[in-house]
Scaffold this motif. Structure first.
Motif, PDB file in Angstrom:
ATOM      1  N   ARG A  37     -38.765  12.478  28.019  1.00  0.00           N
ATOM      2  CA  ARG A  37     -37.357  12.644  28.383  1.00  0.00           C
ATOM      3  C   ARG A  37     -36.527  12.871  27.107  1.00  0.00           C
ATOM      4  N   ILE A  38     -35.605  13.829  27.169  1.00  0.00           N
ATOM      5  CA  ILE A  38     -34.684  14.073  26.042  1.00  0.00           C
ATOM      6  C   ILE A  38     -33.282  13.764  26.535  1.00  0.00           C
ATOM      7  N   PHE A  39     -32.554  12.976  25.751  1.00  0.00           N
ATOM      8  CA  PHE A  39     -31.190  12.621  26.169  1.00  0.00           C
ATOM      9  C   PHE A  39     -30.178  13.452  25.387  1.00  0.00           C
TER      10      PHE A  39
ATOM     11  N   GLY B  31     -27.678  15.616  27.093  1.00  0.00           N
ATOM     12  CA  GLY B  31     -26.910  16.499  27.985  1.00  0.00           C
ATOM     13  C   GLY B  31     -26.055  15.674  28.931  1.00  0.00           C
ATOM     14  N   ASP B  32     -25.110  16.349  29.575  1.00  0.00           N
ATOM     15  CA  ASP B  32     -24.195  15.655  30.487  1.00  0.00           C
ATOM     16  C   ASP B  32     -24.663  15.732  31.923  1.00  0.00           C
ATOM     17  N   ILE B  33     -25.432  16.751  32.253  1.00  0.00           N
ATOM     18  CA  ILE B  33     -25.542  17.168  33.635  1.00  0.00           C
ATOM     19  C   ILE B  33     -26.956  17.031  34.196  1.00  0.00           C
ATOM     20  N   ASN B  34     -27.925  17.484  33.422  1.00  0.00           N
ATOM     21  CA  ASN B  34     -29.289  17.589  33.946  1.00  0.00           C
ATOM     22  C   ASN B  34     -30.218  16.592  33.273  1.00  0.00           C
ATOM     23  N   GLU B  35     -31.437  16.483  33.820  1.00  0.00           N
ATOM     24  CA  GLU B  35     -32.479  15.738  33.109  1.00  0.00           C
ATOM     25  C   GLU B  35     -33.197  16.733  32.215  1.00  0.00           C
ATOM     26  N   ALA B  36     -33.424  16.347  30.969  1.00  0.00           N
ATOM     27  CA  ALA B  36     -34.095  17.260  30.036  1.00  0.00           C
ATOM     28  C   ALA B  36     -35.396  16.630  29.559  1.00  0.00           C
ATOM     29  N   TYR B  37     -36.409  17.476  29.344  1.00  0.00           N
ATOM     30  CA  TYR B  37     -37.734  16.990  28.938  1.00  0.00           C
ATOM     31  C   TYR B  37     -38.347  17.908  27.895  1.00  0.00           C
TER      32      TYR B  37
ATOM     33  N   LEU C  35     -42.744  22.963  25.273  1.00  0.00           N
ATOM     34  CA  LEU C  35     -41.723  23.668  26.045  1.00  0.00           C
ATOM     35  C   LEU C  35     -40.563  22.714  26.302  1.00  0.00           C
ATOM     36  N   PHE C  36     -39.418  23.297  26.584  1.00  0.00           N
ATOM     37  CA  PHE C  36     -38.251  22.497  26.958  1.00  0.00           C
ATOM     38  C   PHE C  36     -37.978  22.747  28.434  1.00  0.00           C
ATOM     39  N   MET C  37     -37.767  21.670  29.173  1.00  0.00           N
ATOM     40  CA  MET C  37     -37.458  21.835  30.603  1.00  0.00           C
ATOM     41  C   MET C  37     -36.212  21.045  30.964  1.00  0.00           C
ATOM     42  N   LYS C  38     -35.347  21.679  31.756  1.00  0.00           N
ATOM     43  CA  LYS C  38     -34.222  20.960  32.364  1.00  0.00           C
ATOM     44  C   LYS C  38     -34.479  20.947  33.852  1.00  0.00           C
ATOM     45  N   SER C  39     -34.176  19.850  34.497  1.00  0.00           N
ATOM     46  CA  SER C  39     -34.350  19.835  35.946  1.00  0.00           C
ATOM     47  C   SER C  39     -33.218  19.060  36.590  1.00  0.00           C
TER      48      SER C  39
ATOM     49  N   LEU D 256     -37.726  26.682  28.961  1.00  0.00           N
ATOM     50  CA  LEU D 256     -37.307  27.430  27.778  1.00  0.00           C
ATOM     51  C   LEU D 256     -38.226  27.128  26.604  1.00  0.00           C
ATOM     52  N   GLU D 257     -38.164  27.988  25.616  1.00  0.00           N
ATOM     53  CA  GLU D 257     -38.797  27.691  24.330  1.00  0.00           C
ATOM     54  C   GLU D 257     -38.259  26.354  23.826  1.00  0.00           C
ATOM     55  N   PHE D 258     -39.114  25.535  23.257  1.00  0.00           N
ATOM     56  CA  PHE D 258     -38.653  24.277  22.651  1.00  0.00           C
ATOM     57  C   PHE D 258     -38.116  24.590  21.257  1.00  0.00           C
ATOM     58  N   ILE D 259     -36.873  24.256  21.017  1.00  0.00           N
ATOM     59  CA  ILE D 259     -36.303  24.504  19.685  1.00  0.00           C
ATOM     60  C   ILE D 259     -36.708  23.346  18.774  1.00  0.00           C
ATOM     61  N   ARG D 260     -37.535  23.658  17.786  1.00  0.00           N
ATOM     62  CA  ARG D 260     -37.918  22.613  16.811  1.00  0.00           C
ATOM     63  C   ARG D 260     -36.772  22.434  15.842  1.00  0.00           C
ATOM     64  N   LYS D 261     -36.389  21.197  15.669  1.00  0.00           N
ATOM     65  CA  LYS D 261     -35.231  20.943  14.797  1.00  0.00           C
ATOM     66  C   LYS D 261     -35.655  21.035  13.327  1.00  0.00           C
ATOM     67  N   GLY D 262     -34.747  21.566  12.512  1.00  0.00           N
ATOM     68  CA  GLY D 262     -35.047  21.686  11.079  1.00  0.00           C
ATOM     69  C   GLY D 262     -33.894  21.170  10.238  1.00  0.00           C
TER      70      GLY D 262
ATOM     71  N   GLY E 232     -22.241  19.618  20.884  1.00  0.00           N
ATOM     72  CA  GLY E 232     -23.521  19.305  21.519  1.00  0.00           C
ATOM     73  C   GLY E 232     -24.282  20.546  21.958  1.00  0.00           C
ATOM     74  N   ASN E 233     -23.610  21.680  22.041  1.00  0.00           N
ATOM     75  CA  ASN E 233     -24.278  22.909  22.470  1.00  0.00           C
ATOM     76  C   ASN E 233     -24.652  23.821  21.304  1.00  0.00           C
ATOM     77  N   VAL E 234     -24.580  23.264  20.095  1.00  0.00           N
ATOM     78  CA  VAL E 234     -24.998  23.993  18.892  1.00  0.00           C
ATOM     79  C   VAL E 234     -26.061  23.126  18.232  1.00  0.00           C
ATOM     80  N   ILE E 235     -27.305  23.596  18.183  1.00  0.00           N
ATOM     81  CA  ILE E 235     -28.335  22.755  17.565  1.00  0.00           C
ATOM     82  C   ILE E 235     -29.043  23.505  16.438  1.00  0.00           C
ATOM     83  N   THR E 236     -29.554  22.730  15.490  1.00  0.00           N
ATOM     84  CA  THR E 236     -30.170  23.336  14.307  1.00  0.00           C
ATOM     85  C   THR E 236     -31.653  23.571  14.558  1.00  0.00           C
TER      86      THR E 236
ATOM     87  N   LEU F 233     -27.590  28.452  19.839  1.00  0.00           N
ATOM     88  CA  LEU F 233     -26.694  28.128  20.952  1.00  0.00           C
ATOM     89  C   LEU F 233     -27.498  27.777  22.192  1.00  0.00           C
ATOM     90  N   ILE F 234     -27.088  26.699  22.859  1.00  0.00           N
ATOM     91  CA  ILE F 234     -27.727  26.323  24.130  1.00  0.00           C
ATOM     92  C   ILE F 234     -26.644  26.145  25.197  1.00  0.00           C
ATOM     93  N   ASP F 235     -27.078  26.045  26.431  1.00  0.00           N
ATOM     94  CA  ASP F 235     -26.248  25.608  27.548  1.00  0.00           C
ATOM     95  C   ASP F 235     -24.928  26.387  27.703  1.00  0.00           C
TER      96      ASP F 235
HETATM   97  P1  ADP Z   1     -27.155  19.639  30.109  1.00  0.00           P
HETATM   98  O1  ADP Z   1     -27.338  20.896  30.923  1.00  0.00           O
HETATM   99  O2  ADP Z   1     -27.446  18.391  30.871  1.00  0.00           O
HETATM  100  O3  ADP Z   1     -25.802  19.585  29.402  1.00  0.00           O
HETATM  101  P2  ADP Z   1     -28.355  20.427  27.577  1.00  0.00           P
HETATM  102  O4  ADP Z   1     -28.612  21.884  27.750  1.00  0.00           O
HETATM  103  O5  ADP Z   1     -27.165  20.043  26.773  1.00  0.00           O
HETATM  104  O6  ADP Z   1     -28.300  19.682  28.995  1.00  0.00           O
HETATM  105  O7  ADP Z   1     -29.685  19.778  26.975  1.00  0.00           O
HETATM  106  C1  ADP Z   1     -29.850  18.385  26.805  1.00  0.00           C
HETATM  107  C2  ADP Z   1     -30.335  18.078  25.385  1.00  0.00           C
HETATM  108  O8  ADP Z   1     -31.606  18.682  25.187  1.00  0.00           O
HETATM  109  C3  ADP Z   1     -29.429  18.678  24.310  1.00  0.00           C
HETATM  110  O9  ADP Z   1     -28.558  17.734  23.814  1.00  0.00           O
HETATM  111  C4  ADP Z   1     -30.367  19.167  23.233  1.00  0.00           C
HETATM  112  O10 ADP Z   1     -30.460  18.228  22.180  1.00  0.00           O
HETATM  113  C5  ADP Z   1     -31.713  19.277  23.899  1.00  0.00           C
HETATM  114  N1  ADP Z   1     -32.107  20.686  24.086  1.00  0.00           N
HETATM  115  C6  ADP Z   1     -31.478  21.616  24.847  1.00  0.00           C
HETATM  116  N2  ADP Z   1     -32.144  22.771  24.856  1.00  0.00           N
HETATM  117  C7  ADP Z   1     -33.250  22.572  24.068  1.00  0.00           C
HETATM  118  C8  ADP Z   1     -34.360  23.399  23.673  1.00  0.00           C
HETATM  119  N3  ADP Z   1     -34.482  24.641  24.121  1.00  0.00           N
HETATM  120  N4  ADP Z   1     -35.267  22.856  22.861  1.00  0.00           N
HETATM  121  C9  ADP Z   1     -35.185  21.573  22.413  1.00  0.00           C
HETATM  122  N5  ADP Z   1     -34.179  20.739  22.760  1.00  0.00           N
HETATM  123  C10 ADP Z   1     -33.216  21.232  23.569  1.00  0.00           C
END
Ligand code: ADP
Length: 305
Positions: free
Chosen positions: A30-32, A34-40, A50-54, A101-107, A214-218, A226-228
């Motif tokens: 589980r990845i925490f 986000g505001d809306i979905n469950e992320a893994y 891989l990155f999954m939102k559900s 989605l592709e899993f974004i590896r943080k750097g 929160g929608n800009v990750i490194t 950019l995400i979400d």
């Molecule tokens: P929500 O739709 O609930 O707002 P987010 O898109 O913000 O969910 O994603 C939740 C968390 O997962 C983010 O804070 C971010 O750190 C992480 N995340 C989002 N997309 C990816 C990705 N493709 N790869 C790795 N981590 C991600």
């Protein structure tokens, strides 16, 4: 990883289709954040991450809209976004929808991280928009979502009319239960006099649409990804304003953005009005604690300035 954009009937079907029948999910973390979905974060038996939102509470169109948004940002070619595998609906088990989605590896951030991101964002805002809507117009190919709420993207010839009809009006209507008669009148007055506060942009821009930190990750390239997104074609100022709503980015970002993009005079006077849209959306999603900020902005802009 192949960029097929399909809709699958289960997560297992999707994994088999992309990685072959002997590849399974080995781990799901589980990845925490986000505001809306469950992320893994998923680890497959062949080692792929891989990155999954559900979400069990959303329609199929929810993640399909996110796919279109990511595709639009990718098409603009300025800022990285994760590669899209697919969206799907788990018809047999949970009934919930998912997005892979592709899993974004943080750097580690590169030393000029904020300047680079500002220049990339300015390039995205300069990119051609006629692939999405007719040149010189505002909106998007489809409606999408801002948080959990539907975001109307009906194409308009005027940015100010688009912002009035597709952004403020629907949110104000949903929030009307929070307002007394005086506040409702002020909101109407604000809508009537919007063209005395806002300006038409010099050119339409593709916007991320929900550009808080929160929608800009490194990524592991050290740069901003950019995400979400909640994309649409609009005035670049609306994206810039959103960056300032919840804490803001460091001065290096704004200095570099101003260097790379022409900001029309008077932006600071319009900023809170753009953010009224997001604050109304938060009021409608999360409740009354957002009301004082909403009221302050409506009261301010409903008076002649
Ligand atoms: P929500 O739709 O609930 O707002 P987010 O898109 O913000 O969910 O994603 C939740 C968390 O997962 C983010 O804070 C971010 O750190 C992480 N995340 C989002 N997309 C990816 C990705 N493709 N790869 C790795 N981590 C991600």
């Amino acid at each position: 990883m192949v960029g097929l954009k399909q809709h699958f009937d289960s997560l297992e079907d999707a994994i088999v289709s992309f990685f072959g029948s002997n590849v399974k999910i080995a781990r799901m973390e589980r990845i925490f954040g986000g505001d809306i979905n469950e992320a893994y974060g998923l680890t497959l038996t062949d080692g792929t991450n891989l990155f999954m939102k559900s979400n069990t509470g959303v329609k199929e169109s929810f993640f399909a809209a996110e796919v279109k948004g990511l595709q639009a940002i990718e098409a603009a070619g300025a800022v990285r976004t994760p590669r899209i595998l697919c969206s799907g609906t788990d018809r047999n088990k949970t009934g919930g929808s998912f997005l892979l989605l592709e899993f974004i590896r943080k750097g580690e951030r590169i030393s000029d991280y904020w300047e680079t991101f500002a220049h990339q964002l300015a390039a995205m805002h300069r990119a051609e928009t006629s692939g999405f809507v007719a040149g010189g117009t505002y909106g998007f190919t489809d409606d999408n979502y801002i948080g959990m709420r539907c975001q109307c993207n009906i194409v308009h010839n005027s940015w100010i009319h688009f912002f009035r009809d597709c952004r403020l009006k629907p949110q104000l209507e949903s929030a009307s239960g929070y307002f007394d008669t005086t506040e409702l009148k002020r909101a109407d007055k604000l809508l009537e006099r919007l063209d005395t506060v806002l300006v038409e942009p010099e050119q339409p821009s593709l916007l991320h649409g929900d550009l808080w930190s929160g929608n800009v990750i490194t990524g592991n390239d050290g740069k901003a990804w950019l995400i979400d997104p909640a994309v649409y074609v609009g005035h670049a100022e609306a994206d810039l304003a959103m960056t300032e709503l919840f804490g803001g980015f460091p001065p290096a970002f704004y200095d570099a953005y101003k260097e790379a993009a022409e900001i029309q005079p008077g932006y600071a006077k319009r900023r809170d009005l753009y953010n009224l849209y997001h604050l109304l959306n938060h009021l409608n999603m999360f409740g009354r604690s957002y009301f004082p900020s909403v009221k302050r902005i409506i009261d301010y802009y409903s008076e002649a300035k």
